[in-house]
Enzyme design. Structure first.
Site, mmCIF file in Angstrom:
data_model
loop_
_atom_site.group_PDB
_atom_site.id
_atom_site.type_symbol
_atom_site.label_atom_id
_atom_site.label_comp_id
_atom_site.label_asym_id
_atom_site.label_seq_id
_atom_site.Cartn_x
_atom_site.Cartn_y
_atom_site.Cartn_z
ATOM 1 N N LYS A 185 -3.972 -1.420 14.029
ATOM 2 C CA LYS A 185 -3.205 -0.806 14.623
ATOM 3 C C LYS A 185 -3.871 -0.508 16.177
ATOM 4 O O LYS A 185 -4.766 -0.460 16.482
ATOM 5 C CB LYS A 185 -3.554 0.804 13.983
ATOM 6 C CG LYS A 185 -2.585 1.087 12.808
ATOM 7 C CD LYS A 185 -3.064 2.143 11.981
ATOM 8 C CE LYS A 185 -4.298 1.621 11.312
ATOM 9 N NZ LYS A 185 -4.869 2.592 10.311
ATOM 10 N N GLU A 217 0.838 -1.228 0.192
ATOM 11 C CA GLU A 217 -0.076 0.070 0.199
ATOM 12 C C GLU A 217 0.926 1.279 -0.088
ATOM 13 O O GLU A 217 1.955 1.281 0.420
ATOM 14 C CB GLU A 217 -0.938 -0.062 1.116
ATOM 15 C CG GLU A 217 -0.066 -0.089 2.566
ATOM 16 C CD GLU A 217 -0.957 0.755 3.747
ATOM 17 O OE1 GLU A 217 -1.526 1.870 3.640
ATOM 18 O OE2 GLU A 217 -0.894 0.057 4.567
#
Ligand code: PSU
Ligand code: MN
Length: 304
Positions: free
Chosen positions: A159, A25
């Site tokens: 995350k 990404e």
């Protein structure tokens, strides 16, 4: 309309010849890491993948065209230009249609990678359910996309700024497979262990390839998340982590940061508040995940 999607000559050749390819990404580069380290890390990630005998395919939108495989000039542009947007799946049409540039998230990278037949993807940490989701409904489109696109996604969990148990519940609902690499504990991104146990543990790239093959053979849509923890000696100090997270969340709330700005805001807060310690951990996460993803891509080709 001109062609909306272009493969670099190297990626096109690799896909044609059956050489293993790993998707990457670009939001990590544009919005996830500070300059100038972001460009250095982006280049190093690509090198790591090549060293394993695979071809890196970083995905981004460059002036209205989705590029799969970036040359160094394009990588520099994504790392340095202030107008590069954070592009999720729903934004792809606008950015391409209007001729703009953007960096792809886990969601939009998986979407594009699947379209061109890439099956393995390396990133840092997935998006997921935010801690205030009960009020804000903020849940990353990463989850929805992973439920439909057949990728192997190597990451270090989600995350740690997110609600980890809630995200794992959502992944279960969405039929996204989750396996720990060398562990039964779901990693906590900057931390080795999020404290949540997962059912499946694998220890080799071949096992991952076999699981993905079985999912495909059985017609199971969606992705397999390979959760790859940082070793304990490379993790962020847990006390520093928890304190920084609390401060960052409070500051985000007080500053009215919302929506797609939340993740970049908190990552940036971490990098500044830990005097680079979180940056070091984040870099290590990305490099290690790229290395494992390349091994999985190679293993998948071997038994193809
Ligand atoms: N993991 C990182 N750094 C990042 C991200 C993930 O280590 O910058 C990015 C990914 O692109 C992910 C996105 O898809 O954050 C999720 O954003 P949101 O929470 O707004 O969906
Ligand atoms: Mn969001």
């Amino acid at each position: 309309m001109k062609e909306a999607l272009t493969l670099s000559p190297e990626v096109e050749q690799a896909l044609r010849d059956g050489v293993p390819v790993v998707a990457l990404e670009s939001t990590i580069v544009s919005h996830g890491l500070p300059r100038p380290e972001n460009l250095r890390v982006a280049r190093e990630v690509e090198r790591t993948i090549r060293e394993r005998g695979a071809v890196p395919a970083t995905i981004a939108v460059i002036r209205g065209r989705v590029a799969v495989g970036l040359d160094d000039e394009a990588l520099e542009f994504i790392a340095q230009d202030d107008d590069v947007l954070k592009v999720s799946v729903r934004d792809l049409g606008s950015v391409v249609g209007l001729g703009l540039s953007g960096a792809t998230t886990v969601a939009s990278t998986s979407h594009i990678a699947a379209r061109v037949g890439i099956r393995v993807f390396a990133t840092g940490g997935l998006g997921g359910v935010h801690r205030e989701a009960r009020d804000t409904w903020d849940e990353s489109a990463d989850l929805d996309t992973l439920s439909v696109e057949p990728m192997v996604v190597v990451c270090s969990g989600v995350k740690s700024i997110l609600d980890v148990p809630a995200t794992l519940e959502r992944l279960e609902t969405l039929n996204v497979g989750v396996v720990g690499f060398g562990t039964h504990q779901f990693p906590g991104f900057y931390l080795t262990d999020s404290g949540v146990r997962i059912d499946w543990r694998v220890d080799t790239a071949d096992e991952v390839a076999a699981i993905m093959d079985a999912r495909t053979a059985l017609g199971i849509r969606g992705s397999l998340v390979v959760a790859h923890p940082l070793p304990e000696d490379a993790q962020l100090d847990p006390v520093l982590h928890d304190r920084t997270l609390e401060e960052g969340l409070e500051l985000a709330r007080a500053s009215g940061v919302r929506g797609k700005e939340v993740t970049p805001f908190l990552l940036d807060y971490f990098h500044r508040a830990t005097a680079g310690a979180s940056l070091e951990a984040n870099t290590e996460i990305i490099l290690r995940n790229a290395d494992l993803a390349a091994q999985i891509a190679v293993a998948s080709r071997r038994d193809a």
